[in-house]
Design a protein around this motif. Structure first.
Motif, PDB file in Angstrom:
ATOM      1  N   ASP A   7       7.500  -8.061   1.336  1.00 62.27           N
ATOM      2  CA  ASP A   7       6.388  -8.670   0.586  1.00 62.27           C
ATOM      3  C   ASP A   7       5.673  -7.642  -0.288  1.00 62.27           C
ATOM      4  OD1 ASP A   7       6.883 -11.113   1.664  1.00 62.27           O
ATOM      5  OD2 ASP A   7       5.396 -10.934   3.279  1.00 62.27           O
ATOM      6  N   VAL A   8       5.858  -6.380   0.048  1.00 65.67           N
ATOM      7  CA  VAL A   8       5.198  -5.299  -0.689  1.00 65.67           C
ATOM      8  C   VAL A   8       6.286  -4.327  -1.165  1.00 65.67           C
ATOM      9  CG1 VAL A   8       3.538  -3.388  -0.486  1.00 65.67           C
ATOM     10  CG2 VAL A   8       3.172  -5.488   0.836  1.00 65.67           C
ATOM     11  N   ASP A   9       6.216  -3.928  -2.429  1.00 66.93           N
ATOM     12  CA  ASP A   9       7.154  -2.895  -2.889  1.00 66.93           C
ATOM     13  C   ASP A   9       6.642  -1.538  -2.421  1.00 66.93           C
ATOM     14  OD1 ASP A   9       9.083  -4.391  -4.414  1.00 66.93           O
ATOM     15  OD2 ASP A   9       7.491  -4.752  -5.879  1.00 66.93           O
ATOM     16  N   VAL A  10       7.513  -0.765  -1.797  1.00 66.90           N
ATOM     17  CA  VAL A  10       7.128   0.582  -1.361  1.00 66.90           C
ATOM     18  C   VAL A  10       7.902   1.570  -2.234  1.00 66.90           C
ATOM     19  CG1 VAL A  10       6.957   2.184   0.589  1.00 66.90           C
ATOM     20  CG2 VAL A  10       6.824  -0.292   0.988  1.00 66.90           C
ATOM     21  N   LEU A  11       7.182   2.561  -2.776  1.00 69.18           N
ATOM     22  CA  LEU A  11       7.832   3.490  -3.709  1.00 69.18           C
ATOM     23  C   LEU A  11       7.536   4.947  -3.370  1.00 69.18           C
ATOM     24  CD1 LEU A  11       6.339   1.056  -5.631  1.00 69.18           C
ATOM     25  CD2 LEU A  11       7.781   2.157  -7.302  1.00 69.18           C
ATOM     26  N   ILE A  12       8.469   5.809  -3.773  1.00 73.37           N
ATOM     27  CA  ILE A  12       8.185   7.242  -3.829  1.00 73.37           C
ATOM     28  C   ILE A  12       8.034   7.563  -5.311  1.00 73.37           C
ATOM     29  CG2 ILE A  12       8.997   9.583  -3.327  1.00 73.37           C
ATOM     30  CD1 ILE A  12      11.069   8.335  -1.406  1.00 73.37           C
ATOM     31  N   VAL A  13       6.946   8.210  -5.681  1.00 72.49           N
ATOM     32  CA  VAL A  13       6.781   8.686  -7.065  1.00 72.49           C
ATOM     33  C   VAL A  13       6.413  10.167  -7.005  1.00 72.49           C
ATOM     34  CG1 VAL A  13       5.455   8.467  -9.201  1.00 72.49           C
ATOM     35  CG2 VAL A  13       6.055   6.412  -7.928  1.00 72.49           C
ATOM     36  N   LYS A  14       7.095  10.958  -7.799  1.00 69.14           N
ATOM     37  CA  LYS A  14       6.768  12.397  -7.831  1.00 69.14           C
ATOM     38  C   LYS A  14       5.537  12.603  -8.686  1.00 69.14           C
ATOM     39  CE  LYS A  14      11.395  14.260  -7.264  1.00 69.14           C
ATOM     40  NZ  LYS A  14      11.443  15.559  -6.619  1.00 69.14           N
ATOM     41  N   THR A  15       4.514  13.162  -8.086  1.00 67.16           N
ATOM     42  CA  THR A  15       3.288  13.340  -8.869  1.00 67.16           C
ATOM     43  C   THR A  15       3.469  14.446  -9.904  1.00 67.16           C
ATOM     44  OG1 THR A  15       0.890  13.442  -8.748  1.00 67.16           O
ATOM     45  CG2 THR A  15       2.085  15.027  -7.366  1.00 67.16           C
ATOM     46  N   ASN A  16       2.713  14.378 -10.966  1.00 69.90           N
ATOM     47  CA  ASN A  16       2.769  15.415 -11.982  1.00 69.90           C
ATOM     48  C   ASN A  16       1.394  15.524 -12.636  1.00 69.90           C
ATOM     49  OD1 ASN A  16       3.436  17.256 -13.940  1.00 69.90           O
ATOM     50  ND2 ASN A  16       5.387  16.300 -14.456  1.00 69.90           N
ATOM     51  N   GLU A  17       0.495  16.179 -11.894  1.00 74.19           N
ATOM     52  CA  GLU A  17      -0.877  16.309 -12.386  1.00 74.19           C
ATOM     53  C   GLU A  17      -0.911  17.129 -13.671  1.00 74.19           C
ATOM     54  OE1 GLU A  17      -1.426  17.508  -8.290  1.00 74.19           O
ATOM     55  OE2 GLU A  17      -3.477  16.783  -8.359  1.00 74.19           O
ATOM     56  N   GLU A  18      -0.024  18.113 -13.772  1.00 70.55           N
ATOM     57  CA  GLU A  18      -0.020  18.999 -14.943  1.00 70.55           C
ATOM     58  C   GLU A  18       0.333  18.227 -16.213  1.00 70.55           C
ATOM     59  OE1 GLU A  18       1.424  19.762 -12.059  1.00 70.55           O
ATOM     60  OE2 GLU A  18       0.126  21.394 -11.415  1.00 70.55           O
TER      61      GLU A  18
END
Ligand SMILES: Nc1ncnc2c1ncn2[C@@H]1O[C@H](COP(=O)(O)OP(=O)(O)O)[C@@H](O)[C@H]1O
Ligand SMILES: CC(=O)OP(=O)(O)O
Ligand SMILES: [Mg+2]
Length: 402
Positions: A373-384
């Protein structure tokens, strides 16, 4: 356009040069343990890696060293510093004054200084970085990107504490939230991966690094976040306690702990490190668990439990959830944490695909089953990158006005 991004911490300086034509990172470096007898310097560019240990006395010296390395014929990526078109700085606390990134002038510096009281561990080194960069690159426009600004959309009911109202008026005591640049970046990226308009999504983003925070994001706008007045509140972190009964602080001071000792205890000796009596690093905790270490297991269980409890509460205030996003050191790399948190969320129809969770570890993408019911994701953060993008927009606006 080439942009230098600076993230200046209490004893470290992280930097990157980004070519904004194709948003490519040309060079990435880190000076750690500034002010100690031996400082570590590391820089990576396309195929070259530089490592050295030497004494770096302060942030200005660190930045000078970084500028030397950036322009080094062997290890660097620039012929001269005049190739830098703009500088973007991470500033942790923008208080109530800043709700978007700004061009740095004397007034902005003064305002960041005024907010130092609210973030004594973070804002002073940020300012040192800004001053050092202004000295070394006096003609180059500099932009401040605040950790707090993405959380500015929170409603009053989420940011007010149950304290006398006058404390808010007098000292601005309220929830601010941090890691906003990361929450903003990964929420946008997640909506791209899902190919859905962010304005249609209810999302919770979990930034699980050494510092850790959650954001409840309703159609692109933060409605709540787990860090508060300072980055100490909320989740169990590497060395920070997160939520505790405030009476514990009073109890300890009455037992003879000084204010600085309690500060040090809660910020540097608690969390996963304090509970496990071993390490703040989830990789060590995993090894400990595999070796049957009971305290490592306890630290892990408390960490995951607190996370699940918060996500559950965010599902309530969002009145549902379309996407759960994991990011930063633990979120991107620890398949166990993701699996075990999602296990608690089974009641809400969150179903993780075990194979995808393992396969996409350290990568990016959807790790839930197609019937979840919920999509679960990994996203690589990129604050820079986010800091560089904001800097580019502001500098372009500036030059169009001139
Ligand atoms: N392969 C891994 N498996 C589990 N945890 C990891 C792994 N790599 C990094 N981490 C965790 O990520 C943390 C660092 O996260 P990061 O987002 O880089 O931190 P920072 O807050 O310093 O930016 C480490 O302390 C560790 O707990
Ligand atoms: C605000 C904060 O906690 O930052 P970090 O995770 O970089 O310590
Ligand atoms: Mg970080």
């Amino acid at each position: 356009m080439k942009i230098l991004v600076i993230n200046s911490g209490s004893s470290s300086l992280k930097y990157q040069i980004l070519e904004m034509e194709n948003e490519e990172c040309l060079v990435k470096g880190l000076v750690e343990r500034i002010g100690e007898e031996e400082s570590d310097i590391e820089q990576e560019s396309k195929e070259k890696e530089y490592k050295n240990i030497t004494k770096i006395n302060d942030h200005e010296e660190a930045l000078k060293k970084a500028m030397e390395l950036i322009t080094d014929p062997e290890y660097g990526c620039l012929k001269g510093l005049d190739e830098i078109d703009a500088v973007g700085h991470r500033v942790v606390h923008g208080g109530e004054k800043f709700f978007s990134s700004v061009l740095i002038d004397e007034e902005v510096i003064k305002a960041i200084e005024e907010n130092s009281d609210l973030a004594p561990l973070h804002n002073p080194p940020n300012l040192v970085g800004i001053r050092a960069a202004k000295k070394l690159l006096p003609k180059v426009p500099q932009v401040a990107v605040f950790d707090t600004s993405f959380h500015h959309s929170m409603p009053e009911k989420a940011y007010m504490y149950g304290l006398p109202y006058e404390l808010y008026q007098k000292y601005k005591i309220r929830r601010y939230g941090f890691h906003g640049t990361s929450h903003r970046y990964v929420s946008q990226k997640a909506s791209e991966i899902l190919r859905k308009d962010i304005k249609e999504l209810k999302m919770t983003t979990a930034h699980l690094g050494n510092g850790a925070s959650l954001a409840a994001i309703d159609r692109g706008k933060v409605v709540d976040t787990s860090m508060g007045f300072t980055p100490l509140e909320g989740l169990i972190m590497g060395t920070r306690s997160g939520d505790i009964d405030p009476s514990i602080v009073l109890f300890l001071t009455r037992k003879g702990y000084s204010v600085d000792e309690v500060d040090d205890l809660l910020n540097k000796r608690s969390g996963v490190y304090g509970l496990s009596e071993m390490s703040n690093d989830m990789r060590d905790i995993r090894k400990g668990i595999e070796n049957g270490d009971k305290k490592a297991k306890l630290a892990y269980d408390v960490y995951v439990y607190r996370l699940a409890k918060y996500i559950g509460s965010y599902i309530t205030i969002l009145k549902g959830l379309d996407a759960l996003v994991f990011t930063a050191g633990v979120g991107e790399n620890d398949e166990h944490v993701r699996m075990d948190v999602c296990d608690y969320l089974d009641f809400f129809g969150v179903k993780i695909d075990k194979e995808k969770n393992t396969l996409l570890n350290r990568k990016e993408g959807i790790i839930s089953t197609s019937d979840s019911d919920v999509d679960v994701l990994i996203v690589k953060t990129n604050e820079e990158l986010m800091i560089a993008q904001d800097t580019k927009i502001i500098v372009e606006e500036l030059s169009s006005k001139q």
